[in-house]
Structure formats: structure tokens, C-alpha cells
Scaffold this motif. Sequence first.
Motif, PDB file in Angstrom:
ATOM      1  N   ASP A   1      -9.598  -3.576  -1.325  1.00  0.00           N
ATOM      2  CA  ASP A   1     -10.058  -4.535  -0.319  1.00  0.00           C
ATOM      3  C   ASP A   1     -10.364  -3.855   1.011  1.00  0.00           C
ATOM      4  O   ASP A   1     -11.262  -4.261   1.732  1.00  0.00           O
ATOM      5  CB  ASP A   1      -9.005  -5.623  -0.086  1.00  0.00           C
ATOM      6  N   TRP A   2      -9.618  -2.827   1.350  1.00  0.00           N
ATOM      7  CA  TRP A   2      -9.773  -2.164   2.642  1.00  0.00           C
ATOM      8  C   TRP A   2     -10.807  -1.047   2.620  1.00  0.00           C
ATOM      9  O   TRP A   2     -11.537  -0.845   3.586  1.00  0.00           O
ATOM     10  CB  TRP A   2      -8.434  -1.578   3.115  1.00  0.00           C
ATOM     11  N   HIS A   3     -10.853  -0.301   1.540  1.00  0.00           N
ATOM     12  CA  HIS A   3     -11.617   0.948   1.516  1.00  0.00           C
ATOM     13  C   HIS A   3     -13.111   0.697   1.679  1.00  0.00           C
ATOM     14  O   HIS A   3     -13.730  -0.001   0.885  1.00  0.00           O
ATOM     15  CB  HIS A   3     -11.352   1.695   0.208  1.00  0.00           C
ATOM     16  N   PRO A   4     -13.717   1.284   2.707  1.00  0.00           N
ATOM     17  CA  PRO A   4     -15.123   0.991   3.009  1.00  0.00           C
ATOM     18  C   PRO A   4     -16.128   1.514   1.983  1.00  0.00           C
ATOM     19  O   PRO A   4     -17.214   0.988   1.874  1.00  0.00           O
ATOM     20  CB  PRO A   4     -15.338   1.652   4.368  1.00  0.00           C
ATOM     21  N   ARG A   5     -15.765   2.554   1.238  1.00  0.00           N
ATOM     22  CA  ARG A   5     -16.736   3.143   0.312  1.00  0.00           C
ATOM     23  C   ARG A   5     -16.624   2.581  -1.104  1.00  0.00           C
ATOM     24  O   ARG A   5     -17.210   3.124  -2.025  1.00  0.00           O
ATOM     25  CB  ARG A   5     -16.569   4.658   0.273  1.00  0.00           C
ATOM     26  N   THR A   6     -15.879   1.519  -1.291  1.00  0.00           N
ATOM     27  CA  THR A   6     -15.694   0.950  -2.608  1.00  0.00           C
ATOM     28  C   THR A   6     -16.320  -0.434  -2.669  1.00  0.00           C
ATOM     29  O   THR A   6     -15.972  -1.306  -1.896  1.00  0.00           O
ATOM     30  CB  THR A   6     -14.188   0.847  -2.953  1.00  0.00           C
ATOM     31  N   THR A   7     -17.242  -0.620  -3.584  1.00  0.00           N
ATOM     32  CA  THR A   7     -17.862  -1.916  -3.783  1.00  0.00           C
ATOM     33  C   THR A   7     -17.034  -2.677  -4.805  1.00  0.00           C
ATOM     34  O   THR A   7     -16.947  -2.284  -5.956  1.00  0.00           O
ATOM     35  CB  THR A   7     -19.302  -1.753  -4.310  1.00  0.00           C
ATOM     36  N   ARG A   8     -16.412  -3.754  -4.354  1.00  0.00           N
ATOM     37  CA  ARG A   8     -15.567  -4.555  -5.232  1.00  0.00           C
ATOM     38  C   ARG A   8     -16.401  -5.476  -6.093  1.00  0.00           C
ATOM     39  O   ARG A   8     -17.366  -6.054  -5.655  1.00  0.00           O
ATOM     40  CB  ARG A   8     -14.607  -5.394  -4.397  1.00  0.00           C
ATOM     41  N   LYS A   9     -15.955  -5.626  -7.310  1.00  0.00           N
ATOM     42  CA  LYS A   9     -16.533  -6.603  -8.234  1.00  0.00           C
ATOM     43  C   LYS A   9     -15.665  -7.859  -8.181  1.00  0.00           C
ATOM     44  O   LYS A   9     -14.760  -7.963  -7.360  1.00  0.00           O
ATOM     45  CB  LYS A   9     -16.576  -6.018  -9.650  1.00  0.00           C
ATOM     46  N   ALA A  10     -15.895  -8.775  -9.103  1.00  0.00           N
ATOM     47  CA  ALA A  10     -15.157 -10.037  -9.113  1.00  0.00           C
ATOM     48  C   ALA A  10     -13.662  -9.849  -9.396  1.00  0.00           C
ATOM     49  O   ALA A  10     -12.854 -10.661  -8.993  1.00  0.00           O
ATOM     50  CB  ALA A  10     -15.768 -10.984 -10.141  1.00  0.00           C
ATOM     51  N   SER A  11     -13.312  -8.773 -10.091  1.00  0.00           N
ATOM     52  CA  SER A  11     -11.909  -8.529 -10.412  1.00  0.00           C
ATOM     53  C   SER A  11     -11.597  -7.038 -10.311  1.00  0.00           C
ATOM     54  O   SER A  11     -12.503  -6.203 -10.320  1.00  0.00           O
ATOM     55  CB  SER A  11     -11.587  -9.020 -11.827  1.00  0.00           C
ATOM     56  N   LEU A  12     -10.318  -6.727 -10.250  1.00  0.00           N
ATOM     57  CA  LEU A  12      -9.884  -5.324 -10.244  1.00  0.00           C
ATOM     58  C   LEU A  12     -10.370  -4.632 -11.513  1.00  0.00           C
ATOM     59  O   LEU A  12     -10.875  -3.509 -11.462  1.00  0.00           O
ATOM     60  CB  LEU A  12      -8.365  -5.253 -10.141  1.00  0.00           C
ATOM     61  N   THR A  13     -10.250  -5.308 -12.645  1.00  0.00           N
ATOM     62  CA  THR A  13     -10.676  -4.721 -13.921  1.00  0.00           C
ATOM     63  C   THR A  13     -12.153  -4.353 -13.880  1.00  0.00           C
ATOM     64  O   THR A  13     -12.536  -3.247 -14.269  1.00  0.00           O
ATOM     65  CB  THR A  13     -10.399  -5.700 -15.081  1.00  0.00           C
ATOM     66  N   GLN A  14     -12.997  -5.245 -13.383  1.00  0.00           N
ATOM     67  CA  GLN A  14     -14.430  -4.953 -13.309  1.00  0.00           C
ATOM     68  C   GLN A  14     -14.727  -3.807 -12.352  1.00  0.00           C
ATOM     69  O   GLN A  14     -15.602  -2.980 -12.618  1.00  0.00           O
ATOM     70  CB  GLN A  14     -15.199  -6.210 -12.897  1.00  0.00           C
TER      71      GLN A  14
END
Length: 125
Positions: free
Chosen positions: A62-75
Motif C-alpha cells: 500500500d505504501w511503496h510508490p513503485r508497486t502497482t497494486r492489483k485487486a488483491s495481494l495474490t494478484q
Amino acid sequence: MPRRSTIPAASPSCRWGSAIPGTGSSGDLPPRRESAPAWRAPPLKLLPAIELTLVIGQYALDWHPRTTRKASLTQTVQDWQQHWPSVLPLPHPSLRNNIWLKKNPWFAAEIVPMPRGRIAALLKG
């Protein structure tokens, strides 16, 4: 005798803070709002040439700027190639994650070996 792992001085860890805020109904509570600016931002400014960041757990994702989150942690973890070779999103290693690991055997087979080789290559220079 158990296998021991050592972390070289060249691989610092920037943790969230010095205190765990406690647990809630489904796991650890989120870090306090001031934790990331106080405990992560200053060391990261001193390390401009970071070549690999292991982003571990939902709160780090949630915090890391270089990580694009998907709908879930698994995704997000399944889509690890989008971030590789500079960032590797990972689930938080806890006893509660044993169910997640059993449901996602691809993680141990495909992803766990990835940072080993990358870290070895980075340490060789």
C-alpha cells in the motif's frame, strides 16, 4: 543443525517502525501513519542506487510508490514480472499465511527462487 542465513551489510532493511501497533480480528493492525515517513523515507534517501526491493506484505504494498497494486495481494504477487527486476512484491511471512501458501503453490515453485539468484548476482557486482 538448522541452516542459518546471514544478511550482508550491503543489504539494509527499512522497516516500518520500532513498535508493532497490535493485532486486529484478521491480523496485524496497520502501521501508524507517521511510521513510513519517519522510518522508511530517511534511509531510502541515503540509498539512491537500490537495485532490488522486497516489498513484503499488504501494508508495504500500500505504501511503496513503485508497486502497482492489483485487486488483491495474490494478484499483485502473481503479477511480479511487472515489477521485476527492481521490485518483488511478496506476502507477509507469518503463520497465518500457511493457508495462503497451500492455496497458491505456484508461489514456492515460481517466486521464492527469484530473489535468491538476483541477490547473488547483485552481491557479486
